[in-house]
Design an enzyme around this catalytic site. Structure first.
Site, PDB file in Angstrom:
ATOM      1  NE  ARG A  43      -4.038  -6.959   5.607  1.00 56.01           N
ATOM      2  CZ  ARG A  43      -4.059  -8.293   5.538  1.00 56.01           C
ATOM      3  NH1 ARG A  43      -3.479  -8.987   6.468  1.00 56.01           N
ATOM      4  NH2 ARG A  43      -4.616  -8.916   4.521  1.00 56.01           N
ATOM      5  CB  THR A  44      -9.160  -1.892   5.058  1.00 58.52           C
ATOM      6  OG1 THR A  44      -7.933  -1.977   4.352  1.00 58.52           O
ATOM      7  CG2 THR A  44      -9.680  -0.474   4.986  1.00 58.52           C
ATOM      8  CE  LYS A  71     -33.976  -7.775  -0.548  1.00 58.37           C
ATOM      9  NZ  LYS A  71     -34.739  -7.198   0.562  1.00 58.37           N
ATOM     10  NE  ARG A  86     -11.133  -2.341   0.489  1.00 58.20           N
ATOM     11  CZ  ARG A  86     -10.083  -2.993   0.980  1.00 58.20           C
ATOM     12  NH1 ARG A  86     -10.070  -4.315   0.982  1.00 58.20           N
ATOM     13  NH2 ARG A  86      -9.056  -2.341   1.472  1.00 58.20           N
ATOM     14  CG  HIS A  95      -6.480   1.652   0.324  1.00 53.97           C
ATOM     15  ND1 HIS A  95      -7.116   2.171   1.435  1.00 53.97           N
ATOM     16  CD2 HIS A  95      -6.378   0.316   0.535  1.00 53.97           C
ATOM     17  CE1 HIS A  95      -7.393   1.173   2.273  1.00 53.97           C
ATOM     18  NE2 HIS A  95      -6.958   0.043   1.740  1.00 53.97           N
TER      19      HIS A  95
HETATM   20  C1  NCD Z   1      -4.703  -3.688  -0.302  1.00 58.71           C
HETATM   21  C2  NCD Z   1      -5.996  -3.251  -0.957  1.00 58.71           C
HETATM   22  O1  NCD Z   1      -7.075  -3.738  -0.613  1.00 58.71           O
HETATM   23  O2  NCD Z   1      -5.879  -2.390  -1.811  1.00 58.71           O
HETATM   24  N1  NCD Z   1      -4.842  -4.228   0.966  1.00 58.71           N
HETATM   25  C3  NCD Z   1      -5.140  -3.446   2.055  1.00 58.71           C
HETATM   26  O3  NCD Z   1      -6.049  -2.649   2.056  1.00 58.71           O
HETATM   27  N2  NCD Z   1      -4.373  -3.579   3.140  1.00 58.71           N
HETATM   28  C4  NCD Z   1      -3.807  -4.434  -1.223  1.00 58.71           C
HETATM   29  C5  NCD Z   1      -4.278  -5.684  -1.901  1.00 58.71           C
HETATM   30  O4  NCD Z   1      -5.446  -6.044  -1.903  1.00 58.71           O
HETATM   31  O5  NCD Z   1      -3.404  -6.354  -2.474  1.00 58.71           O
END
Ligand code: NCD
Length: 326
Positions: A61-62, A91, A112, A140
């Site tokens: 999703r993100t 590397k 991320r 997040h």
């Molecule tokens: C979450 C995350 O990555 O922190 N998901 C997200 O970004 N929608 C929650 C998770 O991984 O459980």
């Protein structure tokens, strides 16, 4: 000043209002027929701008909502989302060098990374804005904004709420950031429902504006977490909650498999439990789900998690438009 998005803490109520306003405009423009000018106008917004999506951890999703948001606003994406195993990270390239490199091509970076504080580290060297899309078990912030936006849309308010956070509160970075945002609105009450192993073990933000934290009696490990306001049974909380924020138990964060096995079935929602909830209540989940939220619940009008996914697109469109300075 570079407009990084690193932590929920950085947003004032005024910032949140203007992000929500912009996200609402994005939602309206997306629904507007092209002939009325919504979509064509919107697709000029980030024309000629480039976003790098740098993901050291898996994402559906993100990553895809940021990419979709950028496309709908007429911009371009450098997608390092299929895993950094295909980049120079394997590397031995440092995060700093990767950021300095992408800074030569792009106008902003969505990052991320598995380490807490990595987004701050990136921001220290980056010539362009960094957007924290999850730093390990830290934060997040963009997910928290879309969670709060969903609550606003579904319930018409973000204050005077009883919010139950259920599941893996130790590793749930979305929980950490959302608590921070909700804590700045008046009279919110939080119920923290988790096995002892997965309890929220970071410092809670100071309760502000009459907010109250409650820890919930833990049936799984028989340990009892007493909060500032005492002890509750999980069923009582479900009956009272306005928002039930479910999370999955994050298997990948456990050092020992036995810990995961002990916790994996500890906080499961069932149709019977949902039946106890108020008709006006809402179930949210950042997704992905594993076993904590059965599919039968999806058709219940209180299940808001796929509408929450849609809200994520609108919020990320708003954030990109703001960060990229248009
Ligand atoms: C979450 C995350 O990555 O922190 N998901 C997200 O970004 N929608 C929650 C998770 O991984 O459980």
């Amino acid at each position: 000043m570079i407009k990084h998005i690193l932590s929920a803490e950085q947003f004032t109520k005024e910032d949140i209002d203007s992000i929500f306003h912009r996200a609402h405009e994005m939602a309206v423009a997306l629904q507007m027929p092209s002939a009325l000018g919504g979509q064509p106008l919107m697709s000029q917004t980030l024309c000629g701008r480039t976003l790098a999506c740098l993901f050291y951890e898996p994402s559906t999703r993100t990553s895809s909502s940021f990419i979709a948001a950028m496309c709908k606003l007429g911009g371009h994406v450098i997608p390092i989302t299929q895993g950094v195993q295909f980049s120079s990270v394997v590397k031995g390239e440092t995060l700093e060098d990767t950021i300095l490199t992408l800074g030569q091509y792009a106008d902003a970076i969505v990052l991320r990374h598995p380490e807490i504080g990595s987004a701050h580290r990136a921001a220290e060297v980056s010539p362009i804005p960094i957007i924290n899309a999850g730093d390990g078990i830290g934060e997040h912030p963009t997910q928290a904004l879309l969670d709060l936006f969903t609550i606003q849309q579904e319930l018409g308010r973000v204050s005077n709420l009883k919010v139950a956070f259920v599941g893996d509160l130790a590793h749930g970075r979305t929980v950490h950031s959302l608590l921070d945002l909700l804590n700045r609105y008046e009279s919110n009450q939080f119920f923290l429902v988790s096995p002892f192993l997965l309890r929220l073990n970071r410092n809670l933000p100071d309760p502000k504006e009459n907010c109250v934290y409650n820890r919930v009696k833990d049936k799984v490990s028989k340990a009892v977490c007493v909060g500032k306001e005492g002890l509750y049974e999980a069923e009582d909380i479900l009956r009272e909650a306005d928002v039930v924020y479910m999370t999955r138990v994050q298997q990948e964060r456990f050092t020992y498999d036995s810990g995961y096995r002990e916790c994996k079935d500890s906080c499961l929602l069932t149709t019977e439990l949902v039946g106890m909830m108020k008709p006006s209540a809402r179930i949210l989940h950042p997704l992905p789900r594993v076993n904590e939220l059965p599919r039968e619940i999806d058709s219940d009008p209180r299940a808001a998690y796929f509408r929450q996914v849609k809200a994520g697109l609108h919020i990320r469109m708003a954030l990109l438009a703001m960060v990229l300075g248009v």
